[in-house]
Motif scaffolding. Structure first.
Motif, PDB file in Angstrom:
ATOM      1  N   UNK A 167       0.853  -1.182   0.000  1.00  0.00           N
ATOM      2  CA  UNK A 167       0.000   0.000   0.000  1.00  0.00           C
ATOM      3  C   UNK A 167       0.889   1.232   0.000  1.00  0.00           C
ATOM      4  N   UNK A 168       0.536   2.230  -0.804  1.00  0.00           N
ATOM      5  CA  UNK A 168       1.350   3.426  -0.856  1.00  0.00           C
ATOM      6  C   UNK A 168       0.749   4.473  -1.761  1.00  0.00           C
ATOM      7  N   UNK A 169       1.455   5.588  -1.900  1.00  0.00           N
ATOM      8  CA  UNK A 169       0.988   6.751  -2.634  1.00  0.00           C
ATOM      9  C   UNK A 169       1.838   6.937  -3.886  1.00  0.00           C
ATOM     10  N   UNK A 170       1.197   7.010  -5.051  1.00  0.00           N
ATOM     11  CA  UNK A 170       1.919   7.158  -6.314  1.00  0.00           C
ATOM     12  C   UNK A 170       2.662   8.477  -6.406  1.00  0.00           C
ATOM     13  N   UNK A 171       2.330   9.432  -5.557  1.00  0.00           N
ATOM     14  CA  UNK A 171       3.006  10.729  -5.592  1.00  0.00           C
ATOM     15  C   UNK A 171       4.143  10.829  -4.575  1.00  0.00           C
ATOM     16  N   UNK A 172       4.335   9.773  -3.797  1.00  0.00           N
ATOM     17  CA  UNK A 172       5.437   9.720  -2.824  1.00  0.00           C
ATOM     18  C   UNK A 172       5.862   8.259  -2.708  1.00  0.00           C
ATOM     19  N   UNK A 173       6.532   7.767  -3.731  1.00  0.00           N
ATOM     20  CA  UNK A 173       6.790   6.336  -3.870  1.00  0.00           C
ATOM     21  C   UNK A 173       7.861   5.843  -2.900  1.00  0.00           C
ATOM     22  N   UNK A 174       7.600   4.716  -2.257  1.00  0.00           N
ATOM     23  CA  UNK A 174       8.583   4.154  -1.325  1.00  0.00           C
ATOM     24  C   UNK A 174       9.558   3.220  -2.022  1.00  0.00           C
ATOM     25  N   UNK A 175      10.037   3.606  -3.224  1.00  0.00           N
ATOM     26  CA  UNK A 175      10.948   2.755  -3.984  1.00  0.00           C
ATOM     27  C   UNK A 175      12.066   3.610  -4.557  1.00  0.00           C
ATOM     28  N   UNK A 176      13.164   2.929  -4.936  1.00  0.00           N
ATOM     29  CA  UNK A 176      14.262   3.585  -5.618  1.00  0.00           C
ATOM     30  C   UNK A 176      14.142   3.422  -7.119  1.00  0.00           C
ATOM     31  N   UNK A 177      15.277   3.362  -7.799  1.00  0.00           N
ATOM     32  CA  UNK A 177      15.279   3.337  -9.260  1.00  0.00           C
ATOM     33  C   UNK A 177      14.765   2.001  -9.808  1.00  0.00           C
ATOM     34  N   UNK A 178      13.962   2.096 -10.877  1.00  0.00           N
ATOM     35  CA  UNK A 178      13.478   0.936 -11.618  1.00  0.00           C
ATOM     36  C   UNK A 178      13.665   1.214 -13.106  1.00  0.00           C
ATOM     37  N   UNK A 179      13.648   0.137 -13.913  1.00  0.00           N
ATOM     38  CA  UNK A 179      13.898   0.312 -15.345  1.00  0.00           C
ATOM     39  C   UNK A 179      12.698   0.862 -16.098  1.00  0.00           C
ATOM     40  N   UNK A 180      11.481   0.609 -15.622  1.00  0.00           N
ATOM     41  CA  UNK A 180      10.312   1.084 -16.346  1.00  0.00           C
ATOM     42  C   UNK A 180       9.074   1.067 -15.474  1.00  0.00           C
ATOM     43  N   UNK A 181       8.045   1.757 -15.948  1.00  0.00           N
ATOM     44  CA  UNK A 181       6.800   1.887 -15.195  1.00  0.00           C
ATOM     45  C   UNK A 181       5.618   1.818 -16.148  1.00  0.00           C
ATOM     46  N   UNK A 182       4.568   1.148 -15.719  1.00  0.00           N
ATOM     47  CA  UNK A 182       3.276   1.176 -16.402  1.00  0.00           C
ATOM     48  C   UNK A 182       2.250   1.674 -15.404  1.00  0.00           C
ATOM     49  N   UNK A 183       1.441   2.649 -15.824  1.00  0.00           N
ATOM     50  CA  UNK A 183       0.412   3.167 -14.922  1.00  0.00           C
ATOM     51  C   UNK A 183      -0.876   3.410 -15.708  1.00  0.00           C
ATOM     52  N   UNK A 184      -1.940   2.768 -15.263  1.00  0.00           N
ATOM     53  CA  UNK A 184      -3.277   2.934 -15.834  1.00  0.00           C
ATOM     54  C   UNK A 184      -4.051   3.780 -14.832  1.00  0.00           C
ATOM     55  N   UNK A 185      -4.183   5.078 -15.124  1.00  0.00           N
ATOM     56  CA  UNK A 185      -4.721   6.011 -14.136  1.00  0.00           C
ATOM     57  C   UNK A 185      -6.236   5.881 -14.041  1.00  0.00           C
TER      58      UNK A 185
END
Length: 319
Positions: free
Chosen positions: A229-247
């Motif tokens: 559980x988390x907030x897309x505007x304050x992500x609890x992750x570091x660097x990743x190679x790619x992102x997919x987001x279906x808003x």
């Protein structure tokens, strides 16, 4: 050169996805493309049906493909089957094509085996274009057989697995890479990322959705993924190679007391911190908003879902 037989529903998107597993992709006719090279993960593609070694490009006629096969140098032997197909309403008698090409191959020393041939020669006609190719990859279509309703956890409005697979490929999914979905919902993108060997991280603001996505991912793989559980505007992750987001869809939709465009703007700004590639899906164009938050838009495709919903697919790269 290689011939790519695309699914035919959205050639622009299919060609873009093909470019994640092939080099020099060029569309030559509806549902057809060519490529200068392919890699060993070409079987991961969702919007390509088949790949073949291109023997010849011709006009869309029986005489043209017969002449091309007559002139071609063939370094194969054994049994062969000829399969001909047309795209949409191209007026070609495919059975006659198969008979004539098959007879020509028999004259050149091949035997015919329609059940388990050593080689399959494909003759494909689309618009004014014809093409001959030796089949090399008949891609696994099991992704199209799955349905969101088959998952342990389901909510209406889930994206079809075929499109989800194409989007994670566009985001850069492959073994050794990590794909993030910061509004993961039921986890459809994450499941397809795992199926092509990528690590998957899902975040959702709703605890029930995060728990459901974890349940769905557990049905796919024991490890290689994380959902929280988390907030897309304050992500609890570091660097990743790619992102997919279906808003979230719907112009009146509210998420945590913020309208959707405000949410998307804040999420895109945050995603610049963690990745250089985002595939963004929404019910409206976000081109201007993406550029305003520091992204370049390399692809923007609109797809009709039904009368009241169009999906806009954007491929964004960090400027």
């Amino acid at each position: 050169m290689y011939l790519l037989e695309l699914v035919g529903t959205d050639d622009a998107l299919a060609a873009q996805e093909a470019g994640t597993r092939a080099s020099g992709v060029e569309r030559i006719a509806p549902a057809l493309a060519v490529a200068t090279g392919i890699d060993d993960r070409v079987g991961d593609l969702a919007l390509t049906h088949r790949v073949g070694d291109l023997l010849a490009r011709t006009d869309a006629s029986l005489d043209a493909v017969l002449a091309a096969l007559t002139d071609a140098s063939i370094d194969r032997e054994g049994s062969v089957a000829v399969r001909a197909r047309t795209v949409r309403e191209t007026a070609i008698d495919t059975q006659r094509v198969e008979r004539r090409l098959g007879a020509l191959l028999v004259e050149r020393g091949f035997t015919v085996d329609l059940d388990s041939p050593d080689h399959e020669l494909r003759a494909v006609f689309s618009g004014e274009c014809g093409a001959l190719a030796w089949l090399t990859h008949d891609l696994d279509r099991s992704v199209a057989d799955r349905a969101p309703t088959d998952r342990p956890f389901f909510r209406p409005g889930c994206m079809a697995p075929t499109l989800a697979r194409a989007l994670v490929n566009l985001a850069g999914a492959r073994p050794g890479r990590t794909i993030l979905d910061p509004m993961c919902g039921t986890g459809g993108h994450l499941a397809e990322a795992r199926r092509v060997g990528a690590r998957a991280i899902g975040i959702d603001v709703e605890r029930a959705m995060a728990a459901g996505a974890a349940q769905n991912l557990a049905a796919v793989d024991d490890d290689g993924w994380l959902v929280a559980r988390g907030d897309a505007t304050a992500l609890p992750v570091g660097a990743v190679e790619g992102c997919v987001v279906d808003v979230p869809y719907g112009r009146q939709t509210k998420v945590a007391s913020r309208d959707v465009e405000t949410l998307v703007e804040a999420a895109l700004a945050e995603l610049r911190r963690v990745t250089g590639r985002v595939v963004l899906v929404g019910d409206r164009p976000y081109v201007d908003l993406a550029r305003a938050t520091g992204w370049t838009v390399s692809v923007h495709v609109e797809r009709r879902v039904h009368r009241s919903l169009d999906r806009h697919i954007h491929v964004l790269d960090r400027a």
